[in-house]
Design an enzyme around this catalytic site. Structure first.
Site, mmCIF file in Angstrom:
data_model
loop_
_atom_site.group_PDB
_atom_site.id
_atom_site.type_symbol
_atom_site.label_atom_id
_atom_site.label_comp_id
_atom_site.label_asym_id
_atom_site.label_seq_id
_atom_site.Cartn_x
_atom_site.Cartn_y
_atom_site.Cartn_z
ATOM 1 C CG ASN A 209 9.422 9.788 42.192
ATOM 2 O OD1 ASN A 209 8.748 9.528 41.206
ATOM 3 N ND2 ASN A 209 10.560 9.159 42.462
ATOM 4 C CG ASP A 278 18.520 12.098 44.066
ATOM 5 O OD1 ASP A 278 18.987 11.350 43.183
ATOM 6 O OD2 ASP A 278 17.993 13.191 43.818
ATOM 7 C CE LYS A 288 0.451 1.328 60.646
ATOM 8 N NZ LYS A 288 -0.933 1.248 61.025
ATOM 9 C CG PHE A 322 14.326 11.646 30.806
ATOM 10 C CD1 PHE A 322 14.659 10.594 29.970
ATOM 11 C CD2 PHE A 322 13.242 12.446 30.470
ATOM 12 C CE1 PHE A 322 13.931 10.342 28.817
ATOM 13 C CE2 PHE A 322 12.493 12.205 29.323
ATOM 14 C CZ PHE A 322 12.841 11.148 28.495
ATOM 15 C CE LYS A 336 20.513 16.550 37.636
ATOM 16 N NZ LYS A 336 19.099 16.728 37.823
ATOM 17 C CE LYS A 340 23.377 12.199 37.198
ATOM 18 N NZ LYS A 340 22.154 11.627 37.758
HETATM 19 O O1 PMT Z 1 6.830 9.028 34.631
HETATM 20 P P1 PMT Z 1 6.081 10.261 34.176
HETATM 21 O O2 PMT Z 1 4.943 10.618 35.093
HETATM 22 O O3 PMT Z 1 5.699 10.172 32.725
HETATM 23 O O4 PMT Z 1 7.088 11.490 34.304
HETATM 24 C C1 PMT Z 1 8.225 11.572 33.500
HETATM 25 C C2 PMT Z 1 9.446 12.067 34.293
HETATM 26 C C3 PMT Z 1 9.221 13.490 34.771
HETATM 27 C C4 PMT Z 1 9.710 11.149 35.489
HETATM 28 C C5 PMT Z 1 10.664 11.986 33.285
HETATM 29 O O5 PMT Z 1 10.384 12.837 32.188
HETATM 30 C C6 PMT Z 1 11.952 12.419 33.952
HETATM 31 O O6 PMT Z 1 12.311 13.576 33.985
HETATM 32 N N1 PMT Z 1 12.704 11.417 34.504
HETATM 33 C C7 PMT Z 1 13.925 11.671 35.284
HETATM 34 C C8 PMT Z 1 13.567 12.120 36.667
HETATM 35 C C9 PMT Z 1 14.801 12.263 37.549
HETATM 36 O O7 PMT Z 1 15.007 11.434 38.379
HETATM 37 O O8 PMT Z 1 15.575 13.276 37.235
HETATM 38 P P2 PMT Z 1 16.975 13.593 38.043
HETATM 39 O O9 PMT Z 1 17.387 14.886 37.508
HETATM 40 O O10 PMT Z 1 16.784 13.428 39.506
HETATM 41 O O11 PMT Z 1 17.947 12.437 37.551
HETATM 42 C C10 PMT Z 1 18.774 12.563 36.396
HETATM 43 C C11 PMT Z 1 18.994 11.209 35.749
HETATM 44 O O12 PMT Z 1 19.742 10.368 36.629
HETATM 45 C C12 PMT Z 1 17.726 10.475 35.417
HETATM 46 O O13 PMT Z 1 17.914 9.834 34.143
HETATM 47 C C13 PMT Z 1 17.613 9.432 36.514
HETATM 48 O O14 PMT Z 1 16.988 8.217 36.035
HETATM 49 C C14 PMT Z 1 19.075 9.163 36.875
HETATM 50 N N2 PMT Z 1 19.287 8.808 38.290
HETATM 51 C C15 PMT Z 1 18.977 9.687 39.278
HETATM 52 C C16 PMT Z 1 19.242 9.370 40.597
HETATM 53 C C17 PMT Z 1 19.830 8.114 40.881
HETATM 54 N N3 PMT Z 1 20.087 7.757 42.137
HETATM 55 N N4 PMT Z 1 20.113 7.281 39.890
HETATM 56 C C18 PMT Z 1 19.879 7.597 38.601
HETATM 57 O O15 PMT Z 1 20.149 6.807 37.689
#
Ligand code: PMT
Length: 402
Positions: A209, A278, A288, A322, A336, A340
């Site tokens: 990503n 995810d 490859k 986040f 969330k 969580k």
């Molecule tokens: O890195 P930059 O370019 O500065 O960009 C910043 C950002 C956009 C990446 C950051 O601000 C941000 O939003 N990070 C979280 C991105 C994300 O994965 O969001 P989500 O809504 O999919 O996940 C929610 C939370 O669960 C996040 O804290 C994530 O770390 C966590 N997560 C998600 C999936 C997973 N399998 N395990 C997790 O722990």
């Protein structure tokens, strides 16, 4: 706050240089040792003798005098400073520091210091708002320099607008606030995740990503500056580890999970800014994959949700997630936060210009466990990191009080 602290004050050539005399006087009265460096232009406005009398210390104006206190004076001063303040800072000095020019005592000493630097610009409105000055200030802010905004009002050039040096009491207040906040996370162990994960398809390809790591790295940097013991678990990014931070580099979501779970029992705060995939390919090809048919299908399986695992097993850790959203931000964010079991959730609408992935700035809404939420304006990721850490500290002290 200021007793026993060493403040190096750089004074540049502007009419506001006279106000720096009162800044020195107030700092000295508060118990700080103040060493003044003046540019040649500053010495045209106020005499070095005035600063020497008020500070009780020799004043530095040139590289070429006989040493006064120490052998290599600019290096000695750079090392002794607990805080470096430049007030007033002219457009010229801001430009020099931003562009690595060290051609006088002040610019050389600033370049040699590892102490935090507070820059207080004062100049004519057009000079302050010029693209050159604004770009240079942005460079400095991104490098971790602290900036104090000039005030608006009548200016020496006969016009009115932004550019006045703030009053000495406000500058000294900012210095005191700096020392109050500087060690505010001392003794606290903080885990930050940053960057995106890469989920291998074959030895050369992956699903990834757009996370650059800037948001998480800014949080790690500011937390370390506040004295926290910071572990940064990072996906592959093009950023250097912030100073004083222990970085653990990982690639996939599973590697990130292992690293996070291993560190989790020993930390007080977790901030998960990483963009974790995810899903991952169910099978990773050993070789490859060759180009064959017109289309191909990759089966994906779900990755563990690391944050949810932390939420279900936390024992006293303060947990910040986040959320990168493209629609229904508030609904998805609160879902969330609850699911969580988080203490705080920082949601960015990543469709907005200047927010989310890769950008230098971010625009977020913060959601708290008590149902309260707060929209923050657009700001640099570093500024946001400072605000978020303030909020974490406020929330933790609320929990301590209850
Ligand atoms: O890195 P930059 O370019 O500065 O960009 C910043 C950002 C956009 C990446 C950051 O601000 C941000 O939003 N990070 C979280 C991105 C994300 O994965 O969001 P989500 O809504 O999919 O996940 C929610 C939370 O669960 C996040 O804290 C994530 O770390 C966590 N997560 C998600 C999936 C997973 N399998 N395990 C997790 O722990």
């Amino acid at each position: 706050m200021l007793k026993g602290k060493t403040v190096v004050l750089g004074v540049c050539g502007g009419i506001a240089a006279y106000k720096a005399v009162e800044v020195v006087s107030r700092l000295v009265k508060c118990g700080a040792a103040v060493h003044v460096i003046m540019t040649a232009a500053a010495a045209q406005f106020v005499t070095p003798l005035t600063f020497r009398e008020i500070s009780g210390q020799p004043v530095y104006t040139t590289m070429w005098e006989e040493p006064k206190l120490w052998n290599v004076e600019h290096i000695a001063l750079a090392r002794r400073a607990d805080l470096f303040v430049i007030a007033p800072a002219t457009a010229n000095m801001i430009g020099k520091i931003a562009n690595g020019i060290a051609d006088d005592f002040l610019s050389t000493t600033v370049m040699a210091t590892t102490a935090p630097v507070l820059i207080v610009p004062a100049m004519n409105t057009e000079m302050y708002l010029s693209a050159a000055t604004q770009t240079n200030l942005k460079i400095l802010a991104d490098r971790g320099f602290h900036l104090m905004k000039p005030e608006s009002g009548p200016l020496a050039c006969g016009t009115a607008g932004i550019g006045r040096l703030p009053e000495p009491a406000a500058i000294v207040g900012q210095v005191a606030a700096h020392f109050a906040i500087a060690k505010s996370l001392q003794g606290v162990r903080l885990l930050v995740t940053a960057g995106g994960t890469r989920e291998a398809i074959d030895p050369v390809r992956y699903i990834g990503n757009r996370s650059s790591g800037k948001m998480g790295y800014a949080i790690a940097a500011v937390a370390a500056e506040r004295g926290a013991e910071v572990t940064l678990i990072s996906g592959p990014v093009a950023l250097a580890a912030p100073s004083g931070v222990t970085r653990i580099s990982v690639e996939s979501a599973l590697e990130m999970r292992d690293a996070v779970l291993a560190a989790f029992p020993t930390v007080d705060i977790v901030i998960k800014a990483a963009a974790v995939a995810d899903y991952r390919p169910e099978v990773v090809a050993d070789q490859k994959i060759k180009k064959q048919s017109a289309s191909m299908t990759i089966d994906l399986i779900k990755n563990p949700d690391i944050l949810a695992e932390l939420g279900s097993s936390k024992s006293g850790q303060f947990l910040v997630g986040f959320a990168a959203e493209t629609q229904e931000l508030a609904k998805n964010a609160t879902e969330k936060l609850c699911r969580k079991n988080l203490d705080m959730l920082v949601a960015n609408d990543v469709t907005q210009a200047g927010a989310g992935f890769e950008s230098e700035t971010n625009i977020v809404k913060v959601f708290y466990q008590d149902g309260f939420s707060e929209q923050l304006p657009q700001m640099s990721k570093r500024e946001l990191a400072a605000v978020l850490l303030d909020r974490v500290q406020q929330q933790r002290s609320k929990i301590d009080r209850n």
